[in-house]
Design a protein around this motif. Sequence first.
Motif, PDB file in Angstrom:
ATOM      1  N   LEU A 264       0.960  -1.051  -0.110  1.00  0.00           N
ATOM      2  CA  LEU A 264      -0.107  -0.456  -0.150  1.00  0.00           C
ATOM      3  C   LEU A 264       0.660   1.210  -0.452  1.00  0.00           C
ATOM      4  O   LEU A 264       0.773   2.402  -0.612  1.00  0.00           O
ATOM      5  N   ARG A 269      -1.141   6.578  -6.460  1.00  0.00           N
ATOM      6  CA  ARG A 269      -1.865   7.352  -5.441  1.00  0.00           C
ATOM      7  C   ARG A 269      -1.932   8.699  -6.280  1.00  0.00           C
ATOM      8  O   ARG A 269      -1.599   9.894  -6.772  1.00  0.00           O
ATOM      9  N   GLY A 318      -8.308  -0.573  -1.967  1.00  0.00           N
ATOM     10  CA  GLY A 318      -7.574  -0.697  -0.397  1.00  0.00           C
ATOM     11  C   GLY A 318      -7.221  -2.245  -0.346  1.00  0.00           C
ATOM     12  O   GLY A 318      -6.407  -2.418   1.059  1.00  0.00           O
ATOM     13  N   ASP A 328      -0.948  -7.270   1.728  1.00  0.00           N
ATOM     14  CA  ASP A 328      -1.096  -6.001   2.608  1.00  0.00           C
ATOM     15  C   ASP A 328      -2.672  -5.133   1.855  1.00  0.00           C
ATOM     16  O   ASP A 328      -3.120  -5.886   1.065  1.00  0.00           O
ATOM     17  N   LYS A 329      -3.446  -4.481   3.091  1.00  0.00           N
ATOM     18  CA  LYS A 329      -4.363  -4.027   2.664  1.00  0.00           C
ATOM     19  C   LYS A 329      -5.122  -3.185   3.984  1.00  0.00           C
ATOM     20  O   LYS A 329      -4.066  -2.706   5.176  1.00  0.00           O
ATOM     21  N   VAL A 330      -5.818  -2.124   3.616  1.00  0.00           N
ATOM     22  CA  VAL A 330      -6.248  -1.044   4.736  1.00  0.00           C
ATOM     23  C   VAL A 330      -6.567  -1.501   5.665  1.00  0.00           C
ATOM     24  O   VAL A 330      -7.873  -2.085   5.399  1.00  0.00           O
ATOM     25  N   ASP A 334      -9.827   3.317   8.447  1.00  0.00           N
ATOM     26  CA  ASP A 334      -8.697   4.007   7.141  1.00  0.00           C
ATOM     27  C   ASP A 334      -9.569   4.102   6.044  1.00  0.00           C
ATOM     28  O   ASP A 334      -8.756   4.305   5.540  1.00  0.00           O
ATOM     29  N   LEU A 335     -10.479   3.197   5.762  1.00  0.00           N
ATOM     30  CA  LEU A 335     -10.592   2.888   4.591  1.00  0.00           C
ATOM     31  C   LEU A 335     -11.683   3.803   3.291  1.00  0.00           C
ATOM     32  O   LEU A 335     -11.463   4.712   2.481  1.00  0.00           O
ATOM     33  N   TRP A 338      -8.901   6.207   1.497  1.00  0.00           N
ATOM     34  CA  TRP A 338      -9.241   5.767  -0.251  1.00  0.00           C
ATOM     35  C   TRP A 338     -10.209   5.667  -1.154  1.00  0.00           C
ATOM     36  O   TRP A 338     -10.688   6.165  -1.761  1.00  0.00           O
ATOM     37  N   ARG A 390     -13.852  -4.114   1.576  1.00  0.00           N
ATOM     38  CA  ARG A 390     -14.007  -3.116   1.229  1.00  0.00           C
ATOM     39  C   ARG A 390     -13.997  -3.097   0.130  1.00  0.00           C
ATOM     40  O   ARG A 390     -14.851  -1.913  -0.503  1.00  0.00           O
TER      41      ARG A 390
END
Length: 810
Positions: A264, A269, A318, A328-330, A334-335, A338, A390
């Motif tokens: 992530l 971004r 995410g 890896d994941k959000v 905190d989603l 994103w 997600r």
Amino acid sequence: MLGKLTNRLLLGVAACVLATGSVSQSLAVEAEVHVHLDRPSVELSPVLYGLFFEDINYAADGGLYAELVQNRSFEYYPLSNNRRLHPLSAWERVQRDGGTAKLAVVDEAPLNDKNTHYVNIALDGTGTAGIANSGFAGIVLEKDAKYDFSVYARRTEDADKAINVQLVKDDGSVLAEGSIDAVSAEWKKYELTLTASDDATKAKLVVTTTGGGVLSLDMVSLFPQETFKGRKNGMRKDLGQALAELNPKFLRFPGGCIAHGSGLANAYRWKDTVGDVAERKPNWNRWGYHQSYGLGYFEYMQLCEDIGATPLPVVPVGVACGFTRPFDKVPMEDLHIWVDDALDLIEFANGPVESEWGKLRAEMGHPEPFNLEYVCLGNEEHDTPEVRERFPYFVAAIRERYPDIKIVGTSGLGEGIPLYDLMTREQVYSSDEHYYMNPNWYLSNTRRFDSFDRNKPKIFVGEYASEGNSMFNAMAEAAYLTGIERNADIVDMTCYAPLLAKYNYTQWPKADLIWFDNTQVVRTPNYYVQQMFATNKGDVYLDNSVEMARNVVDKRYAGRVGIGTWLTTIEVESAKLNGKPLNFADWEVLGGDYDNTKSAYFQRDVRAEPAMSLAPESADGSKTVYEVRARKTGGEEGFLLAFGYDDGHYYWWNIGGWGNTQHGIEVRQNGQSTDRLVTTRGSIESNRWYDLKVELDGGRIRCYIDGKLIHDFQAMSPELCVSPTMDRSNSEVMVKLVNPSDEPVETTVVLQGGRLADEATLTTIDGPAGAVNTRESEAVQPVVTELKAARTMKLELPPISVQVLKVKLK
């Protein structure tokens, strides 16, 4: 018309299937194609053919993005998959006339908090010294062309000493020169224009000065004024033109696997890629190099306008790339960050100038909205609980704020489209499926979409290629596209991938649509097929039928038989070919440790991958029964029964393969798997005797374990693939014809209904199956022939060819 010919085959709507192997045809093949101009069927999507851009194979910096300076902001650093990179990559020290300098990349007082590194040039006050950039393996210059140089600079002393800027040929001759009279003590941008006095392919940019103190430089740029469509911070003109000539109706960007990154922290971004290029936050990508983000979301959308395509941005949902370990994941708390990024992207593209992100778009030079219609959520996500948890949050948020935006979801990776059920439940507009398969898979799957449920989301074939850039690959992809056009009521968009590949800088060398270096652009046979279909799409599919006649002797499976293993040991009690016992003493061992000193035949090497042994006896291509009685004595998998072995090309029945989880029939070439014809779940027990049987009958393979039918595979002979469409606005009919066989096909096209004008053209792409285009020669290119239109037109379709017959209507 074909009534007197033997072996008539009525296909109905167009389809084609081809299994790897040879089919000997003793008579010329003839075909009759009936196209009903007055019987339209499904509407073709206006955005059926588009492009997919991912920064892989150095497609952006050093490629499509026209910047000539590499590592312009000194942000390179070593990566785990590219240790050769460093902060001074592509840079070198320059010392002349007794001057000396020390170079150091530092971050004590940066230009801004996103572009944190810059170079300090410590000067000793004698002679001339500075720094030079070699670009991307050389800077290409054109005689009389103008180049915009810019740099951010500051100096601690001798501020009145000029900075000299030169473009220097590899032999040391100066092709352009300019100067900056003085440099301030604080960061300031300086610009000048240089005009090249000659051509060059390996030039360098040289920046020097005299005097002492420390000269700091950042964002050193050299940009050709002549870019695609004349855009500042724009695209390389020849590559941009190559994209435009594909007539794309959408552009999917920026990826691909780089969208969600290796982790992530490495995800793409979009907010890092907009605004002043000096204030964009660079990143590295999972393909092993750095991205300046000079080509960012604004430039992508501007490029869409320039090539007539609608933007299709991809945003991460995410999770990191499913291939990354650890995964890896959000965190769910905190989603929202994103999700907000996705919403803000739509505002950046379409929002009013009074909005936060619409204002930035206007400040960048585009007050009008980009008219974004689609957002693609995710890319090739693996089927995990984290994705399923997600993804719905993104869908709900976009629908609530922007109900008119069409959401393109992800089916996951592979032909099995594991996430299609989630996309169906979320009722997305379309679902993005990806697969990179061998050409025979595409030839065998032209009917893939015939049985898709029309009540489920539309399909976006967002990444596909047949793992090669030969004429045969291009033809197979064309055949697949005929099935897509026939099913254009459910297949809404398609795009080949990857789009660009730079010679000697590839991470995906299997198949790429456009190859290039610093001076050349090479269009592959695949490119010309994509161009042919995109420029001859039409807006409605026409009802049609195909009749073929031939006298065929099918020798597809002619060849020797044998046995083998993979990381497994076995004992074989007996083997028979058409009821005749085979003597193991005469077998040819190609790998492994075979022993027939006792009553049975043993393979004892558990490490062999594979262990193969062939009987001298062959099947002749007619009805054949091959029987083996064997048991597994150790190892990880089961048995391999080979058949049709001919000069390194063969088939095998893989029993208990893939970690003893599946049975399958594979095509092999020189020891490599080229195709799985069919698979099913199954396993093999150790120390148990099995009676195995393979029956061959023409193009049919039937496989039995202990008398139970496991596979029944029918391979059809090569047939024409046909896709007739009509462009009602231009009053044209386009009949696309794909001949996958190695024989010419005498074809009669009958146009029924409607009124024909006199004008017709036939565009042909053909060549030897292995023909490829190179920097030395584009051997495969379209050839256009003028014809006189008629109700009945006779054509000869060359072997391994793609054609489009275009006829004007009154």
